[in-house]
Write a protein that holds these residues in place. Structure first.
Motif, PDB file in Angstrom:
ATOM      1  N   SER A  49       5.782   6.643   1.364  1.00 37.84           N
ATOM      2  CA  SER A  49       6.465   5.354   1.332  1.00 37.84           C
ATOM      3  C   SER A  49       5.504   4.266   0.879  1.00 37.84           C
ATOM      4  O   SER A  49       4.297   4.473   0.792  1.00 37.84           O
ATOM      5  CB  SER A  49       7.027   5.021   2.717  1.00 37.84           C
ATOM      6  N   ILE A  50       6.070   3.098   0.613  1.00 35.01           N
ATOM      7  CA  ILE A  50       5.274   1.927   0.270  1.00 35.01           C
ATOM      8  C   ILE A  50       5.349   0.968   1.457  1.00 35.01           C
ATOM      9  O   ILE A  50       6.430   0.566   1.874  1.00 35.01           O
ATOM     10  CB  ILE A  50       5.794   1.252  -1.015  1.00 35.01           C
ATOM     11  N   ILE A  51       4.184   0.616   1.986  1.00 31.22           N
ATOM     12  CA  ILE A  51       4.106  -0.239   3.168  1.00 31.22           C
ATOM     13  C   ILE A  51       3.634  -1.631   2.755  1.00 31.22           C
ATOM     14  O   ILE A  51       2.675  -1.764   2.001  1.00 31.22           O
ATOM     15  CB  ILE A  51       3.129   0.355   4.199  1.00 31.22           C
ATOM     16  N   THR A  52       4.310  -2.672   3.244  1.00 32.95           N
ATOM     17  CA  THR A  52       3.888  -4.052   3.013  1.00 32.95           C
ATOM     18  C   THR A  52       3.238  -4.567   4.278  1.00 32.95           C
ATOM     19  O   THR A  52       3.818  -4.483   5.360  1.00 32.95           O
ATOM     20  CB  THR A  52       5.103  -4.929   2.653  1.00 32.95           C
ATOM     21  N   LYS A  53       2.010  -5.085   4.143  1.00 36.90           N
ATOM     22  CA  LYS A  53       1.307  -5.613   5.314  1.00 36.90           C
ATOM     23  C   LYS A  53       0.482  -6.824   4.923  1.00 36.90           C
ATOM     24  O   LYS A  53       0.282  -7.097   3.737  1.00 36.90           O
ATOM     25  CB  LYS A  53       0.413  -4.540   5.943  1.00 36.90           C
ATOM     26  N   GLU A  54      -0.002  -7.548   5.930  1.00 35.89           N
ATOM     27  CA  GLU A  54      -0.804  -8.743   5.693  1.00 35.89           C
ATOM     28  C   GLU A  54      -2.261  -8.357   5.459  1.00 35.89           C
ATOM     29  O   GLU A  54      -2.791  -7.481   6.130  1.00 35.89           O
ATOM     30  CB  GLU A  54      -0.738  -9.701   6.891  1.00 35.89           C
ATOM     31  N   ALA A  55      -2.883  -9.029   4.496  1.00 39.81           N
ATOM     32  CA  ALA A  55      -4.308  -8.841   4.227  1.00 39.81           C
ATOM     33  C   ALA A  55      -5.050 -10.049   4.779  1.00 39.81           C
ATOM     34  O   ALA A  55      -4.486 -11.144   4.908  1.00 39.81           O
ATOM     35  CB  ALA A  55      -4.554  -8.700   2.725  1.00 39.81           C
ATOM     36  N   PRO A  56      -6.339  -9.893   5.109  1.00 43.37           N
ATOM     37  CA  PRO A  56      -7.086 -11.023   5.657  1.00 43.37           C
ATOM     38  C   PRO A  56      -7.361 -12.106   4.624  1.00 43.37           C
ATOM     39  O   PRO A  56      -7.482 -11.823   3.435  1.00 43.37           O
ATOM     40  CB  PRO A  56      -8.388 -10.402   6.143  1.00 43.37           C
ATOM     41  N   ILE A  57      -7.457 -13.357   5.092  1.00 40.85           N
ATOM     42  CA  ILE A  57      -7.861 -14.480   4.250  1.00 40.85           C
ATOM     43  C   ILE A  57      -9.025 -15.184   4.935  1.00 40.85           C
ATOM     44  O   ILE A  57      -9.200 -15.069   6.155  1.00 40.85           O
ATOM     45  CB  ILE A  57      -6.701 -15.466   3.978  1.00 40.85           C
ATOM     46  N   ARG A  90       0.846  -1.184   0.000  1.00 35.75           N
ATOM     47  CA  ARG A  90       0.000   0.000   0.000  1.00 35.75           C
ATOM     48  C   ARG A  90       0.883   1.236   0.000  1.00 35.75           C
ATOM     49  O   ARG A  90       1.902   1.281   0.691  1.00 35.75           O
ATOM     50  CB  ARG A  90      -0.910   0.025   1.242  1.00 35.75           C
ATOM     51  N   HIS A  91       0.472   2.241  -0.761  1.00 37.31           N
ATOM     52  CA  HIS A  91       1.215   3.492  -0.837  1.00 37.31           C
ATOM     53  C   HIS A  91       0.730   4.420   0.268  1.00 37.31           C
ATOM     54  O   HIS A  91      -0.467   4.677   0.390  1.00 37.31           O
ATOM     55  CB  HIS A  91       1.023   4.142  -2.206  1.00 37.31           C
ATOM     56  N   GLN A  92       1.680   4.933   1.062  1.00 38.32           N
ATOM     57  CA  GLN A  92       1.382   5.834   2.165  1.00 38.32           C
ATOM     58  C   GLN A  92       1.756   7.248   1.760  1.00 38.32           C
ATOM     59  O   GLN A  92       2.907   7.527   1.464  1.00 38.32           O
ATOM     60  CB  GLN A  92       2.178   5.409   3.407  1.00 38.32           C
ATOM     61  N   LYS A  93       0.759   8.116   1.715  1.00 40.22           N
ATOM     62  CA  LYS A  93       0.994   9.508   1.343  1.00 40.22           C
ATOM     63  C   LYS A  93       1.623  10.255   2.513  1.00 40.22           C
ATOM     64  O   LYS A  93       1.324   9.970   3.669  1.00 40.22           O
ATOM     65  CB  LYS A  93      -0.337  10.155   0.955  1.00 40.22           C
ATOM     66  N   ALA A  94       2.500  11.224   2.207  1.00 39.29           N
ATOM     67  CA  ALA A  94       3.096  12.060   3.245  1.00 39.29           C
ATOM     68  C   ALA A  94       2.010  12.967   3.808  1.00 39.29           C
ATOM     69  O   ALA A  94       1.456  13.799   3.095  1.00 39.29           O
ATOM     70  CB  ALA A  94       4.240  12.877   2.665  1.00 39.29           C
ATOM     71  N   LEU A  95       1.677  12.794   5.064  1.00 42.32           N
ATOM     72  CA  LEU A  95       0.575  13.533   5.663  1.00 42.32           C
ATOM     73  C   LEU A  95       1.005  14.870   6.254  1.00 42.32           C
ATOM     74  O   LEU A  95       0.234  15.811   6.290  1.00 42.32           O
ATOM     75  CB  LEU A  95      -0.098  12.683   6.750  1.00 42.32           C
ATOM     76  N   GLN A  96       2.231  14.972   6.716  1.00 42.28           N
ATOM     77  CA  GLN A  96       2.715  16.204   7.315  1.00 42.28           C
ATOM     78  C   GLN A  96       3.912  16.715   6.532  1.00 42.28           C
ATOM     79  O   GLN A  96       4.653  15.936   5.946  1.00 42.28           O
ATOM     80  CB  GLN A  96       3.111  15.955   8.767  1.00 42.28           C
ATOM     81  N   PRO A  97       4.084  18.032   6.518  1.00 42.75           N
ATOM     82  CA  PRO A  97       5.253  18.589   5.819  1.00 42.75           C
ATOM     83  C   PRO A  97       6.551  18.064   6.451  1.00 42.75           C
ATOM     84  O   PRO A  97       6.639  17.924   7.670  1.00 42.75           O
ATOM     85  CB  PRO A  97       5.125  20.090   6.034  1.00 42.75           C
ATOM     86  N   GLY A  98       7.510  17.763   5.636  1.00 41.30           N
ATOM     87  CA  GLY A  98       8.787  17.267   6.125  1.00 41.30           C
ATOM     88  C   GLY A  98       8.879  15.751   6.174  1.00 41.30           C
ATOM     89  O   GLY A  98       9.959  15.201   6.334  1.00 41.30           O
TER      90      GLY A  98
END
Length: 122
Positions: free
Chosen positions: A61-69, A49-57
């Motif tokens: 990033s791209i985050i890898t996480k587990e999805a449900p099955i 999942r792509h994580q948008k920069a929420l705060q200045p500075g």
């Protein structure tokens, strides 16, 4: 609204994936969602999942996480003669003695999960 369904797989159980792209992978259950009948298993069904920069500075990033099955795609693991094997789950009612606040005791029943293959309490 439907009734909340109880699942036999619980958080912290060791499971093996039975189908899908991660078939055969073993891992620990991180979370259980009874409403959707899905579980999240450590190291299984990983998505990016792509994580948008929420705060200045900060940087995005791209985050890898587990999805449900789905819970039907996993089986509980128990150890038999030093090797891990899959098993189904049953329930057994055990007699227990409970104590009241005033100190008196009484008989009650407690439901325990049991491995069908070995008959042992989980």
């Amino acid at each position: 609204m439907t009734a909340k369904k109880s699942l036999t797989i619980k958080k912290g159980d060791q499971v093996r994936v039975l189908s899908g792209k991660d078939r055969g992978v073993e891992g620990k259950v991180i979370a259980v969602n009874p409403e959707t009948e899905r579980v999240i298993v450590e190291g299984v069904n990983r998505i990016k999942r792509h994580q948008k920069a929420l705060q200045p500075g900060t940087t995005s990033s791209i985050i890898t996480k587990e999805a449900p099955i789905h819970v039907s795609n996993v089986a509980l693991l128990v150890e038999v003669d030093g090797e891990k094997v899959t098993t189904r789950i049953g329930f057994r009612r055990d007699e227990v003695t409970k104590k009241r606040a005033d100190g008196s005791t009484y008989k009650a029943q407690r439901s325990v999960r049991v491995a069908k293959r070995t008959g042992e309490e989980i």
